[in-house]
Design an enzyme around this catalytic site. Structure first.
Site, PDB file in Angstrom:
ATOM      1  N   HIS A 101     -10.677   3.007  -1.205  1.00 17.62           N
ATOM      2  CA  HIS A 101     -10.855   2.659   0.209  1.00 17.62           C
ATOM      3  C   HIS A 101     -11.678   1.374   0.276  1.00 17.62           C
ATOM      4  O   HIS A 101     -12.718   1.305   0.922  1.00 17.62           O
ATOM      5  CB  HIS A 101     -11.513   3.811   0.988  1.00 17.62           C
ATOM      6  CG  HIS A 101     -10.826   4.090   2.290  1.00 17.62           C
ATOM      7  ND1 HIS A 101     -11.485   4.489   3.417  1.00 17.62           N
ATOM      8  CD2 HIS A 101      -9.516   4.015   2.636  1.00 17.62           C
ATOM      9  CE1 HIS A 101     -10.612   4.659   4.402  1.00 17.62           C
ATOM     10  NE2 HIS A 101      -9.429   4.372   3.952  1.00 17.62           N
ATOM     11  N   HIS A 130     -10.957  -2.076   1.204  1.00 15.06           N
ATOM     12  CA  HIS A 130     -11.012  -2.998   2.340  1.00 15.06           C
ATOM     13  C   HIS A 130     -11.790  -2.412   3.518  1.00 15.06           C
ATOM     14  O   HIS A 130     -12.674  -3.072   4.049  1.00 15.06           O
ATOM     15  CB  HIS A 130      -9.590  -3.415   2.765  1.00 15.06           C
ATOM     16  CG  HIS A 130      -8.923  -4.349   1.803  1.00 15.06           C
ATOM     17  ND1 HIS A 130      -8.391  -3.909   0.608  1.00 15.06           N
ATOM     18  CD2 HIS A 130      -8.721  -5.675   1.845  1.00 15.06           C
ATOM     19  CE1 HIS A 130      -7.881  -4.944  -0.034  1.00 15.06           C
ATOM     20  NE2 HIS A 130      -8.064  -6.036   0.691  1.00 15.06           N
ATOM     21  N   SER A 153      -4.569  -0.556  -5.736  1.00 20.73           N
ATOM     22  CA  SER A 153      -5.123  -1.384  -4.670  1.00 20.73           C
ATOM     23  C   SER A 153      -5.035  -2.842  -5.102  1.00 20.73           C
ATOM     24  O   SER A 153      -5.776  -3.289  -5.964  1.00 20.73           O
ATOM     25  CB  SER A 153      -6.580  -0.977  -4.412  1.00 20.73           C
ATOM     26  OG  SER A 153      -7.219  -1.939  -3.610  1.00 20.73           O
ATOM     27  N   GLN A 188      -7.871   9.756  11.794  1.00 22.39           N
ATOM     28  CA  GLN A 188      -8.171  10.629  10.668  1.00 22.39           C
ATOM     29  C   GLN A 188      -8.033  12.106  11.034  1.00 22.39           C
ATOM     30  O   GLN A 188      -7.844  12.449  12.199  1.00 22.39           O
ATOM     31  CB  GLN A 188      -9.621  10.364  10.233  1.00 22.39           C
ATOM     32  CG  GLN A 188      -9.861   8.935   9.797  1.00 22.39           C
ATOM     33  CD  GLN A 188      -9.255   8.669   8.456  1.00 22.39           C
ATOM     34  OE1 GLN A 188      -9.603   9.299   7.473  1.00 22.39           O
ATOM     35  NE2 GLN A 188      -8.322   7.743   8.399  1.00 22.39           N
ATOM     36  N   HIS A 224       0.819  -1.206   0.000  1.00 26.68           N
ATOM     37  CA  HIS A 224       0.000   0.000   0.000  1.00 26.68           C
ATOM     38  C   HIS A 224       0.855   1.259   0.000  1.00 26.68           C
ATOM     39  O   HIS A 224       0.520   2.247  -0.637  1.00 26.68           O
ATOM     40  CB  HIS A 224      -0.899  -0.043   1.244  1.00 26.68           C
ATOM     41  CG  HIS A 224      -1.974   0.991   1.236  1.00 26.68           C
ATOM     42  ND1 HIS A 224      -3.088   0.875   0.456  1.00 26.68           N
ATOM     43  CD2 HIS A 224      -2.091   2.157   1.911  1.00 26.68           C
ATOM     44  CE1 HIS A 224      -3.858   1.926   0.654  1.00 26.68           C
ATOM     45  NE2 HIS A 224      -3.280   2.721   1.534  1.00 26.68           N
ATOM     46  N   ASP A 266      -5.973  15.039   0.671  1.00 24.46           N
ATOM     47  CA  ASP A 266      -4.939  15.032  -0.372  1.00 24.46           C
ATOM     48  C   ASP A 266      -5.018  16.296  -1.219  1.00 24.46           C
ATOM     49  O   ASP A 266      -4.001  16.802  -1.682  1.00 24.46           O
ATOM     50  CB  ASP A 266      -5.125  13.821  -1.305  1.00 24.46           C
ATOM     51  CG  ASP A 266      -4.518  12.560  -0.715  1.00 24.46           C
ATOM     52  OD1 ASP A 266      -3.615  12.680   0.135  1.00 24.46           O
ATOM     53  OD2 ASP A 266      -4.943  11.456  -1.103  1.00 24.46           O
TER      54      ASP A 266
END
Ligand SMILES: Nc1ncnc2c1ncn2[C@@H]1O[C@H](COP(=O)(O)OP(=O)(O)O)[C@@H](O)[C@H]1O
Ligand SMILES: [Mg+2]
Lengths: 221, 81, 700, 81
Positions: free
Chosen positions: C81, C83, C523, C301, C35, C103
């Site tokens: 996103h 998983h 991914s 987060q 990742h 981002d």
């Protein structure tokens, strides 16, 4: 004419509202910070849309307790014009400037779409440029747009002629199809739809613009 | 000290969430359910001096912020830790 | 917990000249995870075209940046996103949106639009409705609260995603081209500052989880689910944007996503050729008793790491405290290229930067061409005709999960906040205006997984072509791409072959369309209990509309308008020249003001496209006649690429036809707008109302 | 019969709502509050036969629908009426 647009933590339509009154309608506009108490001598206070405090706990609940709301209360008592859009309407109800409360939409989902509305009153300071019974389309975008008031409250709203805007096709379960109401004195107006998102031709709809123009016309006189 | 606060919709106030849950429960085969009301459960940690004082404080928090008494009622317990 | 292979572990020991301690091993594990370090994909991503006269920032930063003139630029990026969304659909999707928004605004841009690309399992799979509801509510829940409109996307269903859904989120923002911020640490002695939320135990090992397959044991390996807090992120965004205005106060900034503090501190150090000394005790914590390991690996987060110019700390602090955010000076930049962490007065870790970042392993994993997959029926010898009641077939297609209206989804997304939305979900591409310079930006996200499964190279090419075609249909000129490459297990040579081929296809196509890839995300390990998803590259393409131009829409405008098909109904393979000619003609006709509507022909074929053109506010019908010698099925439902249906006023026909050059493509007059029915030859004859009802009510 | 169900976020799961409420309570001058966790309080009316049977049912409702056991825990009481 001078507009004051409140920035609560989590407001997200303040720039849109500023853009319309300042850039499109060429009026003076200032931001008012939620922790301040000075309203900077504005003629009209706007509580913009958004998710103040994330709409956590209840929509508008925490913002309604902000320091600036005490100044807004005094301003409204003196007859100052107060407009609450979407989250602003929710805050006005939570702060008890307007009766009732906005709860979760009947389908429990966020609803973003254009809705048709009918103008019930055009003798208010906020809607004088429309015609009674006129139908307009405005966007709504909310999770808690479902207006609730108890029976006695509804009777009194009707008796005092406080219902200004109704949905023609109720999207969210609002009692009495209510989309916007005014206080008894006629200087505090709250509505769930977003007139500031429908004030420019380029966006495909400018049917909300007359709300701002009604206010401006009033001040010109 | 810890306060456990229960906030419920007043009788007669429409509860769309409760209705949706009721519908889904029936759909899942829970036939015996007759009514569902969804409220809030709030836990507060406080460094209060006395139980009485804390009680007064928590009541005031509920009135001022935690509940909207137009549509909600509240009750609470104070637990000493 | 370490996910390093034995060999990788030996590499670590060699680089350090000693065994790593537990924290250091944790740092290597996440930084060397697929990742974070792209070890299986790096060699293929290198081939992508990443430059053009407009590109200001290519891959390697939080987002790519493209010049749009007048001193302004756009920053955009797409991220997966997958998983986390499978484990907890609402929070997984919400935090995915939160991540992509960060981002964009770390680059100095104000986000103005988001899109999303969603893949769910079969509609009748027991978990699908739950996942669909949760993901959609989560995307809305986060984006709506932030006040960033979600203006487009795609939603499809296939059983290959039963155990592994895909949630790819895209955001675009606007910035001044000379005010780009980057994730770089510079200036020895400058303070390292953590802003935003407190650090908790959430999401530890998230990055390694994303680099692992799902199996029965995943349950116990689950990191604490991250809960999104859009309110804090909104405050963080406003505070950062305000802080960027303080001339010279911020030297570098990077959001904390996967691998949290570890990733941001090492990457920023690596980019600046410096190191950092970190005081872990200074980090505001949400929970008591957290260890250095947990602090370094937490994926809490709504946090950012920034390097301030020494002396400007208090100016910055004022802003972040005004927005009621944490603001903690947690260390400083040092000349030595090492990152050192102190905790309770002791050195908790001390690592050289370079081995952690640049020396991460790169693999050329084995590839193997798979045997025959399934055979696509050729349109010229269709045998298994089950019905020739084409009205019924069309209705069935229109109300099938993959072709029906996705209004149930986008009704839950605020599409109009920001007052920039010129065209939202429902059209071929979304369009937002740029208030700053009067231009407009079109965006489309597209994926064609089945095509990629059948032929990864061509599938990828056609994905890019379709994205470009969608932009052209609204009148935009494509200028750049961000992608999300969703694949199965890279340790499986067939999957690796798919990946290699897809990358080759993306490379060729993006070169042809002159749309550099300026950012993206890979991914891997989208595998559950041995079952891999189809190779699913998602292409997010961005295009530009000049000042004052109103975008084109897909719907018929007026009775009596004539309908042309640009491109051909055939069963020829995809051809670049043909595609470019079709798109070129459409764009030129639009720019000359000759078109009333344009809509590309994609899944479901011509009949579905024509029906969609009838679904405008005025529900105008059409009568269409196509005679090109193919079987009815091929004409109605064939999915030949490179086709656009346009309508125009009859008086513009001459000028339109005269635009055709060099005969690569000649548009065919196929019908006329009018009535309240859709008629195609004597095969289809159905009321618009009935078709529309089937289409619009199928989902939800 | 009546079931009172309390649903709370599991320990360690971040509670943004609770944090925001905490912030506002402090602003309102309630200095003594140290932590807030916001959960749900659900009341069910059931026509169950026995308390035991109802208990099993309610547990199953919590697992299947009422609580999101990935991030939430639940507890409940059954009150005979
Ligand atoms: N998840 C989603 N979010 C927002 N809009 C969506 C989503 N899924 C589909 N849409 C919208 O529905 C419309 C149809 O989607 P799609 O059939 O994928 O378009 P196309 O084939 O032109 O790429 C588009 O306008 C798209 O933006
Ligand atoms: Mg399209």
């Amino acid at each position: 004419m001078k507009f004051g647009i409140i920035q609560f933590l989590g407001s997200n339509c303040e720039a849109d509202t500023f853009h319309v009154v300042h850039n499109v309608l060429k009026q003076e506009a200032v931001y008012l910070w939620h922790e301040e108490t000075d309203l900077k001598k504005v003629d009209c206070v706007i509580l913009p849309g958004g998710f103040s405090h994330g709409d956590y706990l209840r929509a508008g609940a925490m913002a309604a307790r902000s320091p600036i709301m005490q100044s807004v209360a005094a301003f409204a008592d003196r007859g100052g014009l107060v407009l609450g859009i979407c989250n602003g309407f929710q805050i006005l109800c939570e702060a008890k400037f307007l009766p009732g409360v906005l709860v979760r939409n009947k389908n429990l989902q966020f609803i973003s779409e254009d809705v048709e509305l009918v103008l019930e009153r055009t003798d208010t300071l906020f809607t004088s440029l429309y015609n009674v019974g006129q139908k307009i389309r405005l966007p709504i975008a909310n999770m808690e747009g479902h207006y609730y008031i108890d029976d006695a409250g509804l009777t009194s709203l009707k008796k005092n002629n406080q219902i200004v805007l109704r949905y023609t096709n109720n999207p969210n379960g609002s009692i009495g199809d209510i989309a916007g109401i005014i206080n008894e004195k006629g200087n505090v107006f709250g509505l769930m739809p977003h007139p500031e998102r429908a004030s420019e031709k380029i966006l495909g709809n400018n049917e909300g613009r007359l709300i701002f123009e009604s206010i401006i016309k009033l001040c010109r006189r | 000290m810890k306060a456990k606060i229960y906030i419920t919709l007043k009788n007669g106030v429409h509860d769309p969430q409760g209705e949706a849950v009721l519908g889904t429960l029936k759909h899942l085969g829970f036939e015996g359910v007759q009514g569902v009301r969804v409220g809030k459960y709030i836990e507060l940690n406080l460094n209060g001096v006395s139980k009485e004082q804390t009680q007064t404080q928590v009541r005031s928090m509920c009135e001022k912020l935690l509940a909207n008494t137009v549509i909600e009622s509240y009750s609470f317990e104070i637990v000493e830790q | 917990m370490s996910t390093l292979t034995d060999q990788e572990y030996q590499q670590v020991v060699q680089a350090l000249g000693r065994k790593p301690n537990e924290v250091e091993l944790g740092i290597f594990s996440v930084m060397w995870s697929e990742h974070c370090c792209y070890k299986s994909s790096k060699i293929y991503l290198k081939q992508f075209p990443t430059k053009s006269s407009r590109v200001l920032q290519g891959p390697g930063e939080n987002a790519g940046i493209i010049d749009i003139g007048d001193g302004y630029a756009i920053a955009f990026k797409m991220e997966s996103h997958n998983h986390p969304s499978f484990i907890e659909p609402y929070q997984g999707a919400a935090t995915g949106v939160g991540g992509i928004l960060r981002d964009i605004f770390t680059m100095g841009a104000r986000p103005i639009a988001s899109l999303n690309s969603l893949r769910f399992g079969a509609m009748n799979h027991p978990r699908t409705p739950y996942l669909l509801r949760g993901v959609v509510a989560g995307i809305g829940g986060y984006g709506n609260c932030m006040g960033i409109p979600t203006v487009g996307g795609e939603t499809t269903f296939d059983e290959c995603y039963n155990g592994n859904i895909l949630v790819n989120a895209f955001t675009l923002g606007v910035l001044k081209k000379d005010k780009i911020f980057r994730g770089i640490a510079k200036g020895v002695g400058n303070p390292v500052i953590l802003v935003g939320s407190k650090t908790g135990r959430d999401g530890i090992h998230g990055a390694t989880m994303a680099s692992d397959v799902f199996d029965k044991e995943s349950e116990s390996k689950r990191p604490t689910v991250q809960v999104g807090d859009p309110f804090t992120e909104k405050k963080l965004m406003e505070a950062c944007l305000e802080a960027f205005e303080l001339e010279g106060a911020i030297v570098g900034i990077q959001d904390m996503g996967a691998a949290g503090f570890t990733c941001s501190s090492f990457e920023m150090s690596a980019k600046g050729g410096v190191g950092m000394e970190l005081m872990l005790d200074k980090i505001p914590l949400r929970e008591t008793g957290m260890t250095p390991y947990e602090i370094m690996l937490s994926e809490s987060q709504e946090r950012m790491l920034l390097i301030a110019q020494k002396g400007r700390e208090e100016d910055l602090r004022k802003i972040f405290e005004k927005w009621e955010l944490e603001f903690a000076i947690v260390g400083e930049v040092i000349a030595e290229k090492r990152v050192k962490g102190y905790f309770h007065g002791e050195l908790a870790f001390d690592l050289p930067v370079e081995p952690v970042t640049d020396a991460a392993p790169v693999y050329e994993r084995p590839v193997e061409v798979p045997g025959t997959r399934f055979q696509v029926p050729s349109t010229s010898n269709l045998e298994s005709r089950t019905s020739d009641n084409y009205n019924d077939i069309l209705l069935k297609l229109l109300s099938s999960p993959n072709l029906c209206s996705k209004e149930w989804v986008w009704r839950q997304y605020d599409k109009t906040v920001g007052t920039n939305t010129l065209l939202a979900s429902g059209a071929d591409a979304a369009v937002v205006r740029i208030k700053e310079n009067g231009k407009a930006i079109a965006m489309s996200v597209d994926g064609k997984a089945k095509d990629c499964y059948l032929n990864p190279y061509l599938g990828a090419v056609e994905t890019v072509a379709e994205a470009a075609r969608n932009l052209v249909c609204v009148g935009a000129k494509p200028v750049g791409v961000s992608d999300c490459l969703n694949f199965g297990n890279p340790e499986n040579p067939e999957i690796m072959w798919e990946f290699k081929e897809v990358c080759r296809g993306l490379t060729d196509a993006c070169k042809k369309f002159e749309t550099p890839i300026v950012g993206g995300n890979v991914s891997f390990y989208n595998e559950t209990e041995g079952k891999n998803i189809y190779p699913t590259p998602i292409v997010a393409m961005v295009g530009l509309l000049e000042k004052g131009v109103t975008p084109m829409t897909p719907w018929w405008k007026q009775n009596g308008d004539i309908i042309y098909l640009i491109g051909e109904n055939n069963d020829q393979p995809f051809d670049f020249e043909q595609e470019l000619a079709v798109q070129g003609l459409c764009l030129e006709a639009f720019q000359k003001g000759l078109l009333q509507s344009a809509h590309d022909v994609s899944e479901g074929g011509l009949a579905v496209t024509l029906a969609e053109c009838c679904f405008g506010k005025n529900s105008l019908g059409a009568t269409v006649d196509v005679n090109d010698g193919l079987a009815p099925e091929a004409i109605l439902f064939g999915e030949a690429p490179s086709r656009i249906v346009v309508s125009l006023k009859p008086e513009n026909e001459k000028e339109f036809v005269a635009l055709v050059k060099n005969g690569v493509t000649s548009p065919t007059l196929i019908g006329k707008v009018g009535g309240n029915k859709l008629k195609i030859n004597d095969w289809v004859d159905e009321s618009i109302d009935k078709l529309w009802k089937g289409w619009v009510t199928a989902l939800g």
